[in-house]
Design a protein around this motif. Sequence first.
Motif, PDB file in Angstrom:
ATOM      1  N   UNK B   1       0.770  -1.292   0.206  1.00 31.98           N
ATOM      2  CA  UNK B   1      -0.083   0.202   0.232  1.00 31.98           C
ATOM      3  C   UNK B   1       0.866   1.495  -0.204  1.00 31.98           C
ATOM      4  N   UNK B   2       0.220   2.054  -1.108  1.00 32.87           N
ATOM      5  CA  UNK B   2       1.039   3.357  -0.928  1.00 32.87           C
ATOM      6  C   UNK B   2       1.162   4.092   0.344  1.00 32.87           C
ATOM      7  N   UNK B   3       1.583   5.516   0.412  1.00 32.11           N
ATOM      8  CA  UNK B   3       1.374   6.484   1.480  1.00 32.11           C
ATOM      9  C   UNK B   3       0.432   7.098   1.817  1.00 32.11           C
ATOM     10  N   UNK B   4      -0.459   6.596   2.830  1.00 33.24           N
ATOM     11  CA  UNK B   4      -2.131   7.271   3.236  1.00 33.24           C
ATOM     12  C   UNK B   4      -2.308   8.197   3.092  1.00 33.24           C
ATOM     13  N   UNK B   5      -4.011   8.815   2.434  1.00 33.37           N
ATOM     14  CA  UNK B   5      -3.936   9.396   2.127  1.00 33.37           C
ATOM     15  C   UNK B   5      -3.623  10.380   2.948  1.00 33.37           C
ATOM     16  N   UNK B   6      -4.462  10.958   4.382  1.00 38.71           N
ATOM     17  CA  UNK B   6      -4.176  11.117   5.485  1.00 38.71           C
ATOM     18  C   UNK B   6      -3.403  11.733   6.716  1.00 38.71           C
ATOM     19  N   UNK B   7      -2.816  12.094   6.551  1.00 41.15           N
ATOM     20  CA  UNK B   7      -1.722  11.392   8.668  1.00 41.15           C
ATOM     21  C   UNK B   7      -1.318  12.883   8.934  1.00 41.15           C
ATOM     22  N   UNK B   8      -2.046  12.890  10.118  1.00 41.33           N
ATOM     23  CA  UNK B   8      -1.838  13.686  10.971  1.00 41.33           C
ATOM     24  C   UNK B   8      -1.066  13.112  12.171  1.00 41.33           C
ATOM     25  N   UNK B   9       0.548  14.831  12.363  1.00 37.61           N
ATOM     26  CA  UNK B   9       1.169  14.022  13.456  1.00 37.61           C
ATOM     27  C   UNK B   9       1.345  14.714  14.223  1.00 37.61           C
ATOM     28  N   UNK B  73      -1.670  13.813   0.907  1.00 34.92           N
ATOM     29  CA  UNK B  73      -1.210  13.044  -0.347  1.00 34.92           C
ATOM     30  C   UNK B  73       0.026  13.404   0.244  1.00 34.92           C
ATOM     31  N   UNK B  74       0.474  14.129   1.118  1.00 41.76           N
ATOM     32  CA  UNK B  74       2.350  13.943   0.839  1.00 41.76           C
ATOM     33  C   UNK B  74       2.388  16.247   1.722  1.00 41.76           C
ATOM     34  N   UNK B  75       0.684  17.077   0.854  1.00 44.58           N
ATOM     35  CA  UNK B  75       0.895  17.870   1.019  1.00 44.58           C
ATOM     36  C   UNK B  75       0.488  18.509   2.394  1.00 44.58           C
ATOM     37  N   UNK B  76       1.025  19.092   3.587  1.00 43.78           N
ATOM     38  CA  UNK B  76       1.482  20.050   4.647  1.00 43.78           C
ATOM     39  C   UNK B  76       0.659  21.025   4.499  1.00 43.78           C
ATOM     40  N   UNK B  77      -0.874  20.490   5.120  1.00 36.31           N
ATOM     41  CA  UNK B  77      -2.255  21.448   5.080  1.00 36.31           C
ATOM     42  C   UNK B  77      -1.358  22.927   5.726  1.00 36.31           C
ATOM     43  N   UNK B  78      -0.899  22.546   6.839  1.00 35.15           N
ATOM     44  CA  UNK B  78      -0.824  23.840   8.280  1.00 35.15           C
ATOM     45  C   UNK B  78      -0.317  24.607   7.064  1.00 35.15           C
ATOM     46  N   UNK B  79       0.311  24.591   6.526  1.00 40.25           N
ATOM     47  CA  UNK B  79       1.454  25.430   5.753  1.00 40.25           C
ATOM     48  C   UNK B  79       0.903  26.046   4.505  1.00 40.25           C
ATOM     49  N   UNK B  80      -0.347  25.445   4.264  1.00 41.24           N
ATOM     50  CA  UNK B  80      -0.901  25.769   2.809  1.00 41.24           C
ATOM     51  C   UNK B  80      -1.996  27.343   3.713  1.00 41.24           C
ATOM     52  N   UNK B  81      -1.184  28.021   2.291  1.00 35.27           N
ATOM     53  CA  UNK B  81      -1.705  29.526   2.787  1.00 35.27           C
ATOM     54  C   UNK B  81      -3.589  29.176   1.973  1.00 35.27           C
ATOM     55  N   UNK B  82      -3.916  30.629   2.499  1.00 32.57           N
ATOM     56  CA  UNK B  82      -6.193  30.809   2.070  1.00 32.57           C
ATOM     57  C   UNK B  82      -6.023  29.825   1.076  1.00 32.57           C
ATOM     58  N   UNK B  83      -5.518  30.349  -0.427  1.00 29.17           N
ATOM     59  CA  UNK B  83      -5.772  29.988  -2.387  1.00 29.17           C
ATOM     60  C   UNK B  83      -5.580  29.010  -2.036  1.00 29.17           C
ATOM     61  N   UNK B  84      -4.587  28.314  -1.662  1.00 27.39           N
ATOM     62  CA  UNK B  84      -4.517  27.001  -1.791  1.00 27.39           C
ATOM     63  C   UNK B  84      -5.183  25.954  -1.047  1.00 27.39           C
ATOM     64  N   UNK B  85      -5.327  26.118   0.344  1.00 29.65           N
ATOM     65  CA  UNK B  85      -7.393  26.038   1.433  1.00 29.65           C
ATOM     66  C   UNK B  85      -7.948  26.044   0.259  1.00 29.65           C
ATOM     67  N   UNK B  86      -7.920  26.887  -0.052  1.00 31.09           N
ATOM     68  CA  UNK B  86      -9.901  27.365  -0.912  1.00 31.09           C
ATOM     69  C   UNK B  86     -10.007  26.026  -2.237  1.00 31.09           C
TER      70      UNK B  86
END
Lengths: 308, 572
Positions: B1-9, B73-86
């Motif tokens: 199995x590949x990387x998990x979809x969501x990983x909370x650390x 999917x490997x992208x850190x959502x805590x570092x995403x800006x508002x536009x990326x989050x949208x």
Amino acid sequence: MLWYTGKRLLQVIPVLLGATFLIYFMVFAMPGDPIAALYGDRPPAPGVIDQIREQYHLNDPFIVQYFYYLIGIFQGDFGVTYSGQSVNDVLARTFPVTIRLALLAVFIEMVFGIFVGLISGLRKGGIFDATGLGVSLVLISLPIFVVGFVAQYFLAIQLGWFSPTVGAGAPLEDLILPAIVLASISFAQIVRLTRSSVIETAGLDFVRTAYSKGLTRRRIVPVHILRNSLIPVVTYLGTDFGTLLVGATVTEGIFNVPGVGRTLFQAILRGEGPTIVSFVTVMVLLYLVVNLLVDLLYAVLDPRIRYA
Amino acid sequence: MSTPLLEVKDLEVAFRTQTGLVQAVRGVSFSLERGSSLAIVGESGSGKSTTAHAIINLLPGTGFISGGQILLDGQDLTKANEHEMESIRGRKIGFVPQDPMSNLNPVWSIGFQVEEAIRANGIASGRKAVKKRAIEVLKEAGLHDADRRLKQFPHQFSGGMRQRVLIGMGLAANPQLLIADEPTSALDVTVQRVILDHLESLTRELGTTLLFITHDLGLAAERAEQLLVMYKGQVVEAGPSVEILQNPQHPYTQRLVAAAPSLASRRIQASGSLAAAETAMAADAATAAGDTIDLIATAEHRAEVLEAAAAQPPAIVVENLTKVYKIRGAGEFTAVDDVSFQIAKGTTTALVGESGSGKSTVAKMLLKLEDATSGKIVVGGNDLATVSSKEMFALRGRMQPVFQDPYGSLNPLRNIGNTISEPLSTHKVGTKASRRERVFELLDQVSLPRTLVSRYPNELSGGQRQRIAIARALALKPEIVILDEAVSALDVLVQAQILRLLADLQAELNLTYLFITHDLAVVRVIADNVCVMQRGRVVEAATTDEVFDNPKEQYTRDLLAAIPGANIPLGA
């Protein structure tokens, strides 16, 4: 909706009857003889007085006078002023001016009030918010004649940005400064109302849901926050109309606007019963119609409200 | 199995308050494989919803992520800006919120709100294509006449229908991950089951990964493969659902398993048919599992009380009660239709039904907050139709209500002492000093500290508030207490405490309860008799044991089957 509108229009009749009766009674009870006031120091010939008294039914008892007056109103005749002009003519001359002034004031307070309120609400606690609240507090605290004289002196006379008085025919550019003064108090109220309403709406669940759908802030602010926040502001407009009419009396005096307020004020000073009652009657009628419009608009803004 | 979809650390979430930072989530870690399902379980304030909101970066008010990572999917959502989050919200992560009543904008039509979600995520463009997709989405979510109802507004939809709309919106852009935050807590059990079944098949079909937030352990176990139990911002237990339910390791989880009435009901049902000795053993086992609530013993004690009560005249007699509301333009609506029942002194009768079944209207008529259209209500020998207002005033002192919402039923401007003593001063009982004494006594009875007298409702938790409401109801030493959904708004552990408190008070003061609820699991532990209501009529009335062991009506069976987690074997 139609049924509701009809019902509301029927309600106008008793309100109007009650209002005219009260005002008529109070004018009747005013001290002083209107005819003596009309002639000043030099008394007229006794025959003239009798003739005038006869002409205006002043010798009849109160209730009969009122009855004559009512009949006139239902025939579209509001009577004659003591200086011989038809009250209808005076109404037709002054009301358009005041309505123009009031509409201009409503426009100014809505556009600026809602704009400032929205930005304040969205940036709660920021510099803009603090300034907006401060200015609105000052405006609420000051009586309108103070605002009027200050604005007239500084903005019109010293800086020359506006005309200090309103010229013949009351052109729109002359009315801008009086309208700003008239709008100032309600502007402050609308800022505060919009601000608190925006803050409340912005915290509601459906706004978060809108974000979670992937909508941008640029869409959410006007569509989900502002639209919902306008409902209480529109309701406020109805009662605000009364404030505007009262304010118009003072503002028109300061800026010499040939409108309802000034004419009414002079009529009260002279004790001209028919003029006072006619003006107030039309004002009451206007007030009722504006509030009916606001209630109907309310149903348009809020689909949960349907008048059956 | 590949990387998990969501990983909370090591996720940390804090709220700025006037007294400094408050940590709401402390070091939560979990991962979610593609196509799997996970449920986060915990009571209110445990940080479960906050975790969910942190993932889509929609923390309320002053909340912010103070540490850790959220990898989608490997992208850190805590570092995403508002536009990326949208562009992530809606498209990659769908969200189904908790309360269907407040999560749709009341001033826009359903169609408008679904269409704007579709347009924002670039699923379709052009008026016709968007509308077509909106109808499709709503039909998938189970709204069969979607094309006709597109122009309607949220208030014209029932709660269940609105929740379908919200599910449709959450899934509109085929997101990889769907976060469902208590999606059915506000709904009736049967509706809840239909919606969850639908959600389950829909996500399975689309291959959506599901993150489920709930306070209901049974529901979580039934609907998710993996469980994550949260307590005070931390994960206390994680693993496969059935395993956790049958063999809970952490004391908190053990308490949850033991207290959840939806699960306990199963056990009581079993022990009820067994001999008394076995019941005692079961009770012992439950106690051994930790600080559990001894609901079983309380229930067992009832048999003797019931026999004694049957000999006396009943406290409440309701005969052929009917309530018809006139609706302008729509004729008449019969809310309560020919309802009859009796409640013996010192016993509990439960009125069960879904919303709209008329159960609360019965309560209102009993309290004479509404007048009956026809029929007869006799309370303590007084016919409510003929009592004078003076007699009614005295009767109200003997019959007190407790309402559902502990937030709405206490005046926020009155302190607790004044709130509890208000009935006393209204009925002019005692002196100021004696009333104060009585307030203290009542606080003791509902197990609250006496220091609360000078506090205000907003300083208390929901459970404490409901205790205050009960104390107020008991102030006049009533004979009858009408509990209208009195425990529905509470967390399971608090609910169990309040239920035990009610049972204790009943034993102590010989109270008669009319217990109105939609929750059959609660009925099992509190009631002696049950009346099942459907569309204004009593469809089944019997003792609690009979109704649970041998339901006669299909409707009752449906209600019983809809209790979440009822068919999961338990180990405590």
